[in-house]
Design a protein around this motif. Structure first.
Motif, PDB file in Angstrom:
ATOM      1  N   GLY A  41     -43.295  26.257 -13.980  1.00  0.00           N
ATOM      2  CA  GLY A  41     -42.770  24.952 -12.832  1.00  0.00           C
ATOM      3  C   GLY A  41     -41.628  24.237 -13.815  1.00  0.00           C
ATOM      4  O   GLY A  41     -41.103  24.157 -13.426  1.00  0.00           O
ATOM      5  N   ALA A  42     -41.365  24.515 -15.214  1.00  0.00           N
ATOM      6  CA  ALA A  42     -40.175  23.547 -15.636  1.00  0.00           C
ATOM      7  C   ALA A  42     -38.901  24.555 -15.045  1.00  0.00           C
ATOM      8  O   ALA A  42     -38.255  24.308 -14.466  1.00  0.00           O
ATOM      9  N   ILE A  43     -39.196  26.428 -15.104  1.00  0.00           N
ATOM     10  CA  ILE A  43     -38.107  27.272 -14.429  1.00  0.00           C
ATOM     11  C   ILE A  43     -37.826  27.239 -12.778  1.00  0.00           C
ATOM     12  O   ILE A  43     -36.598  26.719 -12.824  1.00  0.00           O
ATOM     13  N   MET A  44     -38.539  27.007 -12.465  1.00  0.00           N
ATOM     14  CA  MET A  44     -38.993  26.837 -11.005  1.00  0.00           C
ATOM     15  C   MET A  44     -38.057  25.201 -10.447  1.00  0.00           C
ATOM     16  O   MET A  44     -36.935  25.692 -10.086  1.00  0.00           O
ATOM     17  N   THR A  45     -38.506  24.486 -11.565  1.00  0.00           N
ATOM     18  CA  THR A  45     -37.537  23.221 -11.092  1.00  0.00           C
ATOM     19  C   THR A  45     -36.078  22.854 -11.517  1.00  0.00           C
ATOM     20  O   THR A  45     -35.125  22.406 -10.363  1.00  0.00           O
ATOM     21  N   ALA A  46     -36.060  23.937 -12.509  1.00  0.00           N
ATOM     22  CA  ALA A  46     -34.362  24.110 -13.054  1.00  0.00           C
ATOM     23  C   ALA A  46     -33.700  24.769 -11.592  1.00  0.00           C
ATOM     24  O   ALA A  46     -32.520  24.060 -11.154  1.00  0.00           O
ATOM     25  N   ILE A  47     -34.315  25.676 -11.079  1.00  0.00           N
ATOM     26  CA  ILE A  47     -33.707  26.252  -9.936  1.00  0.00           C
ATOM     27  C   ILE A  47     -33.391  25.751  -9.411  1.00  0.00           C
ATOM     28  O   ILE A  47     -32.248  25.787  -8.578  1.00  0.00           O
ATOM     29  N   GLU A  48     -34.306  24.865  -8.744  1.00  0.00           N
ATOM     30  CA  GLU A  48     -34.411  24.131  -7.390  1.00  0.00           C
ATOM     31  C   GLU A  48     -32.988  23.353  -7.449  1.00  0.00           C
ATOM     32  O   GLU A  48     -32.594  23.013  -5.880  1.00  0.00           O
ATOM     33  N   GLU A  49     -33.266  22.615  -9.017  1.00  0.00           N
ATOM     34  CA  GLU A  49     -32.071  21.803  -8.767  1.00  0.00           C
ATOM     35  C   GLU A  49     -30.905  21.879  -9.316  1.00  0.00           C
ATOM     36  O   GLU A  49     -30.129  21.437  -8.300  1.00  0.00           O
ATOM     37  N   ALA A  50     -30.420  23.462  -9.035  1.00  0.00           N
ATOM     38  CA  ALA A  50     -29.282  23.887  -9.239  1.00  0.00           C
ATOM     39  C   ALA A  50     -28.979  24.609  -7.892  1.00  0.00           C
ATOM     40  O   ALA A  50     -27.811  24.093  -7.917  1.00  0.00           O
ATOM     41  N   LEU A  51     -30.028  25.021  -7.418  1.00  0.00           N
ATOM     42  CA  LEU A  51     -29.629  25.548  -5.640  1.00  0.00           C
ATOM     43  C   LEU A  51     -29.445  23.716  -5.011  1.00  0.00           C
ATOM     44  O   LEU A  51     -28.429  24.207  -4.087  1.00  0.00           O
ATOM     45  N   HIS A  52     -29.773  23.166  -5.086  1.00  0.00           N
ATOM     46  CA  HIS A  52     -29.977  21.522  -4.291  1.00  0.00           C
ATOM     47  C   HIS A  52     -28.716  21.172  -4.466  1.00  0.00           C
ATOM     48  O   HIS A  52     -27.910  21.135  -3.695  1.00  0.00           O
ATOM     49  N   ALA A  53     -28.291  20.717  -6.220  1.00  0.00           N
ATOM     50  CA  ALA A  53     -26.959  20.538  -6.090  1.00  0.00           C
ATOM     51  C   ALA A  53     -25.137  22.068  -5.720  1.00  0.00           C
ATOM     52  O   ALA A  53     -24.545  20.410  -5.783  1.00  0.00           O
ATOM     53  N   ALA A  54     -26.279  22.891  -5.757  1.00  0.00           N
ATOM     54  CA  ALA A  54     -24.846  23.361  -5.327  1.00  0.00           C
ATOM     55  C   ALA A  54     -24.878  23.208  -3.914  1.00  0.00           C
ATOM     56  O   ALA A  54     -23.589  23.238  -3.071  1.00  0.00           O
ATOM     57  N   GLU A  55     -25.944  23.304  -3.276  1.00  0.00           N
ATOM     58  CA  GLU A  55     -25.914  23.299  -1.271  1.00  0.00           C
ATOM     59  C   GLU A  55     -25.349  21.205  -1.453  1.00  0.00           C
ATOM     60  O   GLU A  55     -24.297  21.016  -0.453  1.00  0.00           O
ATOM     61  N   ARG A  56     -25.638  20.417  -1.935  1.00  0.00           N
ATOM     62  CA  ARG A  56     -24.652  19.482  -1.852  1.00  0.00           C
ATOM     63  C   ARG A  56     -23.467  19.349  -1.656  1.00  0.00           C
ATOM     64  O   ARG A  56     -22.280  19.057  -0.907  1.00  0.00           O
ATOM     65  N   GLU A  57     -23.252  19.971  -3.061  1.00  0.00           N
ATOM     66  CA  GLU A  57     -21.734  20.059  -3.614  1.00  0.00           C
ATOM     67  C   GLU A  57     -20.561  20.844  -2.190  1.00  0.00           C
ATOM     68  O   GLU A  57     -19.742  20.480  -1.457  1.00  0.00           O
ATOM     69  N   GLN A  58     -21.087  22.431  -1.965  1.00  0.00           N
ATOM     70  CA  GLN A  58     -20.989  23.173  -1.051  1.00  0.00           C
ATOM     71  C   GLN A  58     -20.686  22.254   0.257  1.00  0.00           C
ATOM     72  O   GLN A  58     -19.718  21.990   0.763  1.00  0.00           O
ATOM     73  N   SER A  59     -21.506  21.804   0.712  1.00  0.00           N
ATOM     74  CA  SER A  59     -21.573  20.294   2.186  1.00  0.00           C
ATOM     75  C   SER A  59     -20.467  19.867   2.158  1.00  0.00           C
ATOM     76  O   SER A  59     -19.964  19.337   3.214  1.00  0.00           O
ATOM     77  N   GLY A  60     -19.874  18.596   1.283  1.00  0.00           N
ATOM     78  CA  GLY A  60     -19.412  17.445   0.490  1.00  0.00           C
ATOM     79  C   GLY A  60     -18.027  17.908   0.933  1.00  0.00           C
ATOM     80  O   GLY A  60     -17.653  17.763   1.642  1.00  0.00           O
ATOM     81  N   LEU A  61     -17.759  19.510   0.016  1.00  0.00           N
ATOM     82  CA  LEU A  61     -16.778  20.184   0.054  1.00  0.00           C
ATOM     83  C   LEU A  61     -15.745  20.809   1.506  1.00  0.00           C
ATOM     84  O   LEU A  61     -14.948  20.629   1.861  1.00  0.00           O
ATOM     85  N   HIS A  62     -17.038  21.397   1.942  1.00  0.00           N
ATOM     86  CA  HIS A  62     -17.025  21.465   3.451  1.00  0.00           C
ATOM     87  C   HIS A  62     -16.332  20.298   4.352  1.00  0.00           C
ATOM     88  O   HIS A  62     -15.357  20.918   5.217  1.00  0.00           O
TER      89      HIS A  62
END
Length: 139
Positions: A41-62
């Motif tokens: 769960g700790a590993i999956m949470t870290a992956i999910e958080e990194a994925l969502h942060a990158a997607e938010r950054e991509q959306s804002g930058l776009h």
């Protein structure tokens, strides 16, 4: 007499120690499973958080890159001889917009690659641990 007392204490200490070694007990399977779920769960949470942060950054930058492209189109003009008659200030702004657009597009490409990697990691984790079910999100 003191020596007899010391000898008895030493004997009791060694007896207790050897008895502890003979009574080895493993944890319960339920506790082991909970520990494993916690680690996954700790590993999956870290992956999910990194994925969502990158997607938010991509959306804002776009959105920001699209805004700069629109502003650059306004300063570029639409006349046939606009390039020949462009004022120095407009040329300066056009160069700034070009740099910003190139930097934004470079970063968008990097983010696209990172997002693909994070999605691969998530898929790999779920394929290696199929029994893992993520906890329900509380929104």
């Amino acid at each position: 007499m003191f020596q007899l007392f010391l000898r008895a204490r030493t004997h009791n200490f060694l007896k207790d120690r050897s008895a502890g070694e003979q009574q080895f007990r493993a944890r319960s399977p339920e506790r082991d499973a909970e520990t494993d779920r916690s680690r996954i769960g700790a590993i999956m949470t870290a992956i999910e958080e990194a994925l969502h942060a990158a997607e938010r950054e991509q959306s804002g930058l776009h959105r920001r890159v699209e805004d700069v492209l629109a502003r650059a189109a306004v300063t570029f003009g639409n006349g046939d001889d606009e390039y020949l008659e462009r004022e120095a200030l407009d040329s300066y702004h056009q160069d700034l917009f070009d740099k910003e657009i190139l930097n934004g597009q470079r970063r968008l490409k990097e983010l696209g690659t990172s997002i693909a990697h994070f999605k691969f990691l998530k898929a790999a984790m779920l394929s290696r641990f199929p029994q893992f079910t993520p906890p329900a999100k509380n929104n």
